[in-house]
Design a protein around this motif. Structure first.
Motif, mmCIF file in Angstrom:
data_model
loop_
_atom_site.group_PDB
_atom_site.id
_atom_site.type_symbol
_atom_site.label_atom_id
_atom_site.label_comp_id
_atom_site.label_asym_id
_atom_site.label_seq_id
_atom_site.Cartn_x
_atom_site.Cartn_y
_atom_site.Cartn_z
ATOM 1 N N GLY A 1 0.838 -1.187 0.000
ATOM 2 C CA GLY A 1 0.000 0.000 0.000
ATOM 3 C C GLY A 1 0.877 1.242 0.000
ATOM 4 N N TRP A 2 0.379 2.311 0.585
ATOM 5 C CA TRP A 2 1.121 3.578 0.603
ATOM 6 C C TRP A 2 2.125 3.539 1.757
ATOM 7 N N VAL A 3 3.370 3.285 1.427
ATOM 8 C CA VAL A 3 4.429 3.113 2.421
ATOM 9 C C VAL A 3 5.097 4.461 2.687
ATOM 10 N N MET A 4 5.269 4.778 3.950
ATOM 11 C CA MET A 4 5.798 6.093 4.335
ATOM 12 C C MET A 4 7.325 6.140 4.282
ATOM 13 N N THR A 5 7.865 6.100 3.081
ATOM 14 C CA THR A 5 9.300 6.303 2.901
ATOM 15 C C THR A 5 9.609 7.795 3.019
ATOM 16 N N GLU A 6 10.882 8.108 3.152
ATOM 17 C CA GLU A 6 11.266 9.520 3.222
ATOM 18 C C GLU A 6 10.873 10.249 1.939
ATOM 19 N N ARG A 7 11.009 9.595 0.793
ATOM 20 C CA ARG A 7 10.631 10.206 -0.492
ATOM 21 C C ARG A 7 9.140 10.555 -0.511
ATOM 22 N N GLN A 8 8.314 9.621 -0.068
ATOM 23 C CA GLN A 8 6.873 9.895 -0.040
ATOM 24 C C GLN A 8 6.561 11.074 0.871
ATOM 25 N N LYS A 9 7.185 11.081 2.042
ATOM 26 C CA LYS A 9 6.899 12.146 3.009
ATOM 27 C C LYS A 9 7.383 13.496 2.521
ATOM 28 N N GLU A 10 8.493 13.510 1.805
ATOM 29 C CA GLU A 10 9.026 14.771 1.296
ATOM 30 C C GLU A 10 8.194 15.328 0.142
ATOM 31 N N LEU A 11 7.652 14.450 -0.703
ATOM 32 C CA LEU A 11 7.042 14.894 -1.953
ATOM 33 C C LEU A 11 5.518 14.910 -1.949
ATOM 34 N N TRP A 12 4.874 13.944 -1.285
ATOM 35 C CA TRP A 12 3.442 13.774 -1.524
ATOM 36 C C TRP A 12 2.573 13.598 -0.293
ATOM 37 N N VAL A 13 3.120 13.233 0.838
ATOM 38 C CA VAL A 13 2.276 12.961 1.998
ATOM 39 C C VAL A 13 1.791 14.270 2.615
ATOM 40 N N THR A 14 0.489 14.335 2.815
ATOM 41 C CA THR A 14 -0.099 15.420 3.606
ATOM 42 C C THR A 14 -0.839 14.795 4.780
ATOM 43 N N GLU A 15 -1.079 15.583 5.781
ATOM 44 C CA GLU A 15 -1.794 15.070 6.961
ATOM 45 C C GLU A 15 -3.176 14.570 6.568
ATOM 46 N N GLU A 16 -3.839 15.319 5.686
ATOM 47 C CA GLU A 16 -5.189 14.940 5.280
ATOM 48 C C GLU A 16 -5.165 13.682 4.405
ATOM 49 N N GLY A 17 -4.208 13.612 3.479
ATOM 50 C CA GLY A 17 -4.122 12.459 2.590
ATOM 51 C C GLY A 17 -3.801 11.177 3.336
ATOM 52 N N LEU A 18 -2.885 11.259 4.288
ATOM 53 C CA LEU A 18 -2.528 10.080 5.063
ATOM 54 C C LEU A 18 -3.697 9.635 5.935
ATOM 55 N N ALA A 19 -4.388 10.594 6.546
ATOM 56 C CA ALA A 19 -5.533 10.246 7.391
ATOM 57 C C ALA A 19 -6.618 9.555 6.563
ATOM 58 N N ALA A 20 -6.839 10.022 5.338
ATOM 59 C CA ALA A 20 -7.850 9.407 4.481
ATOM 60 C C ALA A 20 -7.464 7.982 4.110
ATOM 61 N N MET A 21 -6.168 7.759 3.859
ATOM 62 C CA MET A 21 -5.711 6.416 3.511
ATOM 63 C C MET A 21 -5.848 5.469 4.703
#
Length: 256
Positions: free
Chosen positions: A194-214
């Motif tokens: 699924g959506w794995v919280m790598t450093e790349r993901q957190k730097e480029l695309w993860v938002t608090e709202e997006g992660l909470a929705a997932m």
């Protein structure tokens, strides 16, 4: 964050090759196989983090991991990297095709050159790394290949069509390789994170709202970390999964 505690005795001293093993999910896999006592070689194009990882694990592992700097878009470089790994550790008995680049891109702006470049990173090396290790694996009496795909191609995500096509292609390739190599004692499976919280993901695309929705869509209510992919990969690489091949293991916290 999960902690990998299971031991797979048959992985001890086994020659393992991991693509994209220098950061993100790949770094967790490199560390996970090294902790099993395997002879790990890993391929990556990112030199600084890869060397730092190899140096960090050198003093704590039964076998110091071997970093091989390689651009997987270069098919001859793949062959050279496999030869280097096998010169150091013997025939590859476990191949983990993990390397990927999940850049977002717009369909209406996509060019043929971009499509080819994307698949030269995300799909083609899976086939040609498997091809490169296959002769040694066959001669050694068998082995396992674990290909990393993604749940992204199952979710109708519209922001990365070339990437999701490549990840779907990995599933078809996994099944084809399993059919071809099974008679030689080689099992081939895939993992779909699924959506794995790598450093790349957190730097480029993860938002608090997006992660909470997932997380809200997952059965397990926490973020997925790179270390969460280690256990499934070790299982599929080991004899514990001896009659499992041509399968896709979804590791997404129960979203699908």
């Amino acid at each position: 964050m999960s902690e990998q505690t299971a031991t797979f005795p048959d992985l001890k001293d086994k020659a393992v090759l991991i693509t994209g093993g220098g950061s993100g999910i790949g770094a967790a896999l490199t560390e996970g196989f090294a902790a099993q006592g395997a002879r790990v070689a890993f391929i990556d194009i990112a030199e600084a983090p890869s060397r730092a990882l190899a140096d960090r694990l050198a003093g704590t592992s039964r076998h110091a991991p071997l970093f091989i700097h390689t651009d997987l878009k270069d098919l001859e470089a793949i062959s050279r990297a496999v030869a280097q790994a096998e010169a150091a550790h013997g025939p590859t008995r476990v191949l983990v095709n993990n390397a990927a680049l999940d850049d977002r891109h717009e369909l209406l702006d996509m060019t043929g050159e971009y499509w080819d470049e994307n698949h030269a990173i995300n799909l083609r090396p899976v086939a040609f790394t498997a091809k490169a290790v296959a002769p040694g694996m066959i001669a050694a009496g068998g082995g396992t290949i674990v290909n990393f795909t993604s749940t992204s191609y199952m979710l109708n995500i519209g922001s990365m069509p070339a990437y999701t096509a490549a990840k779907a292609g990995i599933v078809g390739l996994t099944k084809g390789l399993a059919g071809r190599l099974g008679p030689d004692g080689i099992r081939v499976n895939a993992i779909a994170p699924g959506w794995v919280m790598t450093e790349r993901q957190k730097e480029l695309w993860v938002t608090e709202e997006g992660l909470a929705a997932m997380i809200d869509r997952q059965c397990l209510k926490r973020a997925i970390e790179p270390e969460d992919m280690v256990g499934p990969c070790l299982f599929l690489a080991s004899g514990a999964s001896a009659m499992i091949t041509a399968q896709v293991l979804i590791a997404d916290g129960g979203m699908m």
